[in-house]
Design a protein around this motif. Structure first.
Motif, PDB file in Angstrom:
ATOM      1  N   ILE A  62       0.407   1.975 -13.474  1.00 56.39           N
ATOM      2  CA  ILE A  62       1.494   2.641 -12.767  1.00 56.39           C
ATOM      3  C   ILE A  62       1.728   1.982 -11.412  1.00 56.39           C
ATOM      4  O   ILE A  62       2.860   1.768 -10.988  1.00 56.39           O
ATOM      5  CB  ILE A  62       1.185   4.140 -12.596  1.00 56.39           C
ATOM      6  N   LEU A  63       0.648   1.629 -10.742  1.00 55.60           N
ATOM      7  CA  LEU A  63       0.784   0.991  -9.432  1.00 55.60           C
ATOM      8  C   LEU A  63       1.392  -0.403  -9.539  1.00 55.60           C
ATOM      9  O   LEU A  63       2.027  -0.877  -8.601  1.00 55.60           O
ATOM     10  CB  LEU A  63      -0.588   0.913  -8.754  1.00 55.60           C
ATOM     11  N   ARG A  64       1.190  -1.071 -10.677  1.00 56.11           N
ATOM     12  CA  ARG A  64       1.747  -2.422 -10.865  1.00 56.11           C
ATOM     13  C   ARG A  64       3.156  -2.391 -11.442  1.00 56.11           C
ATOM     14  O   ARG A  64       3.784  -3.435 -11.582  1.00 56.11           O
ATOM     15  CB  ARG A  64       0.851  -3.229 -11.803  1.00 56.11           C
ATOM     16  N   ALA A  65       3.645  -1.211 -11.789  1.00 54.36           N
ATOM     17  CA  ALA A  65       4.954  -1.117 -12.433  1.00 54.36           C
ATOM     18  C   ALA A  65       6.082  -1.446 -11.461  1.00 54.36           C
ATOM     19  O   ALA A  65       5.927  -1.352 -10.242  1.00 54.36           O
ATOM     20  CB  ALA A  65       5.164   0.287 -12.997  1.00 54.36           C
ATOM     21  N   LYS A  66       7.210  -1.828 -12.012  1.00 51.05           N
ATOM     22  CA  LYS A  66       8.385  -2.093 -11.194  1.00 51.05           C
ATOM     23  C   LYS A  66       8.901  -0.781 -10.604  1.00 51.05           C
ATOM     24  O   LYS A  66       8.546   0.288 -11.058  1.00 51.05           O
ATOM     25  CB  LYS A  66       9.463  -2.752 -12.046  1.00 51.05           C
ATOM     26  N   PRO A  67       9.739  -0.840  -9.578  1.00 58.30           N
ATOM     27  CA  PRO A  67      10.262   0.389  -8.969  1.00 58.30           C
ATOM     28  C   PRO A  67      10.977   1.269  -9.989  1.00 58.30           C
ATOM     29  O   PRO A  67      11.691   0.776 -10.856  1.00 58.30           O
ATOM     30  CB  PRO A  67      11.246  -0.145  -7.916  1.00 58.30           C
TER      31      PRO A  67
ATOM     32  N   MET B 239       0.822  -1.200   0.000  1.00 56.59           N
ATOM     33  CA  MET B 239       0.000   0.000   0.000  1.00 56.59           C
ATOM     34  C   MET B 239       0.861   1.258   0.000  1.00 56.59           C
ATOM     35  O   MET B 239       0.606   2.232  -0.707  1.00 56.59           O
ATOM     36  CB  MET B 239      -0.926  -0.008   1.227  1.00 56.59           C
ATOM     37  N   ALA B 240       1.912   1.254   0.833  1.00 56.13           N
ATOM     38  CA  ALA B 240       2.796   2.415   0.922  1.00 56.13           C
ATOM     39  C   ALA B 240       3.513   2.652  -0.397  1.00 56.13           C
ATOM     40  O   ALA B 240       3.705   3.801  -0.808  1.00 56.13           O
ATOM     41  CB  ALA B 240       3.808   2.211   2.053  1.00 56.13           C
ATOM     42  N   ILE B 241       3.918   1.560  -1.072  1.00 54.00           N
ATOM     43  CA  ILE B 241       4.602   1.691  -2.359  1.00 54.00           C
ATOM     44  C   ILE B 241       3.662   2.292  -3.388  1.00 54.00           C
ATOM     45  O   ILE B 241       4.048   3.176  -4.174  1.00 54.00           O
ATOM     46  CB  ILE B 241       5.125   0.320  -2.829  1.00 54.00           C
ATOM     47  N   ALA B 242       2.421   1.832  -3.400  1.00 54.11           N
ATOM     48  CA  ALA B 242       1.438   2.369  -4.341  1.00 54.11           C
ATOM     49  C   ALA B 242       1.197   3.853  -4.093  1.00 54.11           C
ATOM     50  O   ALA B 242       1.095   4.652  -5.032  1.00 54.11           O
ATOM     51  CB  ALA B 242       0.128   1.589  -4.232  1.00 54.11           C
ATOM     52  N   GLU B 243       1.112   4.241  -2.802  1.00 54.06           N
ATOM     53  CA  GLU B 243       0.916   5.649  -2.478  1.00 54.06           C
ATOM     54  C   GLU B 243       2.102   6.485  -2.952  1.00 54.06           C
ATOM     55  O   GLU B 243       1.933   7.596  -3.447  1.00 54.06           O
ATOM     56  CB  GLU B 243       0.741   5.808  -0.969  1.00 54.06           C
ATOM     57  N   GLY B 244       3.310   5.936  -2.773  1.00 53.22           N
ATOM     58  CA  GLY B 244       4.490   6.660  -3.228  1.00 53.22           C
ATOM     59  C   GLY B 244       4.510   6.881  -4.729  1.00 53.22           C
ATOM     60  O   GLY B 244       4.849   7.965  -5.206  1.00 53.22           O
ATOM     61  N   LYS B 245       4.146   5.841  -5.483  1.00 54.45           N
ATOM     62  CA  LYS B 245       4.080   5.990  -6.935  1.00 54.45           C
ATOM     63  C   LYS B 245       3.020   7.006  -7.331  1.00 54.45           C
ATOM     64  O   LYS B 245       3.231   7.821  -8.237  1.00 54.45           O
ATOM     65  CB  LYS B 245       3.770   4.638  -7.581  1.00 54.45           C
ATOM     66  N   GLY B 246       1.878   6.954  -6.650  1.00 56.69           N
ATOM     67  CA  GLY B 246       0.812   7.905  -6.961  1.00 56.69           C
ATOM     68  C   GLY B 246       1.230   9.332  -6.696  1.00 56.69           C
ATOM     69  O   GLY B 246       0.963  10.233  -7.500  1.00 56.69           O
ATOM     70  N   ILE B 247       1.892   9.573  -5.577  1.00 61.27           N
ATOM     71  CA  ILE B 247       2.349  10.924  -5.244  1.00 61.27           C
ATOM     72  C   ILE B 247       3.339  11.428  -6.283  1.00 61.27           C
ATOM     73  O   ILE B 247       3.276  12.587  -6.715  1.00 61.27           O
ATOM     74  CB  ILE B 247       2.977  10.931  -3.840  1.00 61.27           C
ATOM     75  N   PHE B 248       4.248  10.565  -6.697  1.00 60.22           N
ATOM     76  CA  PHE B 248       5.270  10.969  -7.668  1.00 60.22           C
ATOM     77  C   PHE B 248       4.634  11.432  -8.981  1.00 60.22           C
ATOM     78  O   PHE B 248       4.967  12.500  -9.513  1.00 60.22           O
ATOM     79  CB  PHE B 248       6.226   9.801  -7.923  1.00 60.22           C
ATOM     80  N   PHE B 249       3.696  10.650  -9.507  1.00 62.49           N
ATOM     81  CA  PHE B 249       3.089  11.013 -10.780  1.00 62.49           C
ATOM     82  C   PHE B 249       2.109  12.174 -10.635  1.00 62.49           C
ATOM     83  O   PHE B 249       1.957  12.968 -11.562  1.00 62.49           O
ATOM     84  CB  PHE B 249       2.398   9.793 -11.396  1.00 62.49           C
ATOM     85  N   ASN B 250       1.471  12.307  -9.497  1.00 61.33           N
ATOM     86  CA  ASN B 250       0.578  13.443  -9.289  1.00 61.33           C
ATOM     87  C   ASN B 250       1.355  14.751  -9.171  1.00 61.33           C
ATOM     88  O   ASN B 250       0.861  15.815  -9.567  1.00 61.33           O
ATOM     89  CB  ASN B 250      -0.284  13.230  -8.049  1.00 61.33           C
ATOM     90  N   ILE B 251       2.559  14.683  -8.621  1.00 63.45           N
ATOM     91  CA  ILE B 251       3.413  15.875  -8.580  1.00 63.45           C
ATOM     92  C   ILE B 251       3.741  16.326  -9.998  1.00 63.45           C
ATOM     93  O   ILE B 251       3.753  17.526 -10.301  1.00 63.45           O
ATOM     94  CB  ILE B 251       4.690  15.602  -7.773  1.00 63.45           C
ATOM     95  N   ARG B 252       3.992  15.372 -10.884  1.00 64.32           N
ATOM     96  CA  ARG B 252       4.258  15.731 -12.281  1.00 64.32           C
ATOM     97  C   ARG B 252       3.045  16.413 -12.921  1.00 64.32           C
ATOM     98  O   ARG B 252       3.182  17.398 -13.644  1.00 64.32           O
ATOM     99  CB  ARG B 252       4.633  14.484 -13.076  1.00 64.32           C
ATOM    100  N   CYS B 253       1.850  15.882 -12.661  1.00 67.12           N
ATOM    101  CA  CYS B 253       0.639  16.501 -13.201  1.00 67.12           C
ATOM    102  C   CYS B 253       0.460  17.910 -12.649  1.00 67.12           C
ATOM    103  O   CYS B 253       0.095  18.843 -13.385  1.00 67.12           O
ATOM    104  CB  CYS B 253      -0.581  15.645 -12.869  1.00 67.12           C
ATOM    105  N   PHE B 254       0.715  18.072 -11.362  1.00 66.74           N
ATOM    106  CA  PHE B 254       0.628  19.382 -10.721  1.00 66.74           C
ATOM    107  C   PHE B 254       1.600  20.366 -11.366  1.00 66.74           C
ATOM    108  O   PHE B 254       1.236  21.512 -11.687  1.00 66.74           O
ATOM    109  CB  PHE B 254       0.919  19.225  -9.229  1.00 66.74           C
TER     110      PHE B 254
END
Length: 273
Positions: free
Chosen positions: A72-77, A1-16
């Motif tokens: 994106i959530l299923r992607a490798k690190p 869950m934490a990894i998925a949240e981290g990936k989401g934050i990273f890509f949302n920062i790009r959108c922002f």
């Protein structure tokens, strides 16, 4: 869950950042062009302040809670040193800013027929810039999907932010107390329809970029070199690669069991010793 949240934050920062940079580039470019050519300012100070605080702020904040695509959530690190601001992001921001500047100055020049800036001129220009800004916020919800593939209702915060911005914009144009503050005047239905139709070009530009030039305008996902090593139970299985370099592993359990049976037997033997 934490990894998925981290990936989401990273890509949302790009959108922002894509949204904020394109809006900032557009505002600065428009002011620079007016100053360089000795033209009157298309927007007054209170209108610029309104754009920076209320038209940009809520939509930009709502992009931070945009649901991230499952692939994106299923992607490798990703690589630890992968930059947030990429070339594709900058190209999206600058191309959007260029179109917003062109459309806004086109409306301003069409209205500026007598050489003097009046309330109607600034109101039309103000509405044009704000409408382009809202359309731009919508396309910035995804780095690879065109606007017609984005789920309209997947981000309630974004809908509330856009709805609030639209209501506020209409109050500025049609409510007398705010008309005096922002130096605006009421527009006709045909004026609004013209602005909406012209500003919708922001949507079509983004669809063109993401559909026909994804390698130029879409952010890639660069996996970590450590994630590519065959250290996981999924190593060696058949894969399908997309432009984001995501992996989708074969789910045939019989094949997986056949591949890992010798290694599991060896591990059990070592534990028995």
């Amino acid at each position: 869950m934490a990894i998925a949240e981290g990936k989401g934050i990273f890509f949302n920062i790009r959108c922002f950042l894509a949204f904020q940079l394109s809006t900032s580039f557009a505002a600065l470019t428009m002011a620079s062009i007016a100053t360089a050519f000795g033209l009157p300012s298309p927007l007054n100070a209170t209108q610029i302040l309104w754009i920076n605080i209320l038209m940009d702020g809520p939509p930009a904040q709502s992009l931070g809670v945009e649901p991230v695509d499952e692939k994106i959530l299923r992607a490798k690190p990703r690589k630890a040193d992968e930059p947030i601001v990429t070339r594709a992001l900058l190209l999206r921001a600058t191309s959007s800013a260029a179109l917003i500047v062109f459309l806004t100055l086109k409306v301003f020049s069409n209205e500026l027929d007598d050489g003097a800036v009046n309330r109607r001129d600034t109101t039309m220009t103000f509405m044009m810039f704000c409408n382009c800004d809202l359309f731009n916020a919508y396309v910035c919800r995804s780095a690879d999907k065109p606007f017609y593939k984005i789920n309209l209702y997947s981000n309630p915060a974004f809908l509330w932010a856009i709805g609030g911005s639209v209501v506020g914009q209409f109050l500025v144009v049609y409510w007398l107390p705010l008309q005096k503050v922002f130096q605006t005047e009421a527009l006709t239905f045909y004026d609004i329809a013209y602005i909406v139709l012209l500003s919708s070009m922001v949507l079509w530009l983004d669809a063109l970029r993401k559909t026909f030039f994804p390698s130029v305008f879409c952010d890639g996902y660069h996996t970590s070199p450590f994630a590519s090593k065959k250290t996981s139970r999924t190593a060696g299985l058949r894969q399908h690669h997309s432009w984001l370099n995501f992996r989708r592993f074969d789910k045939n359990k019989a094949e997986q069991a056949a591949r890992w049976a010798p290694k599991e037997a060896k591990a059990k033997t070592l534990l028995a010793l």
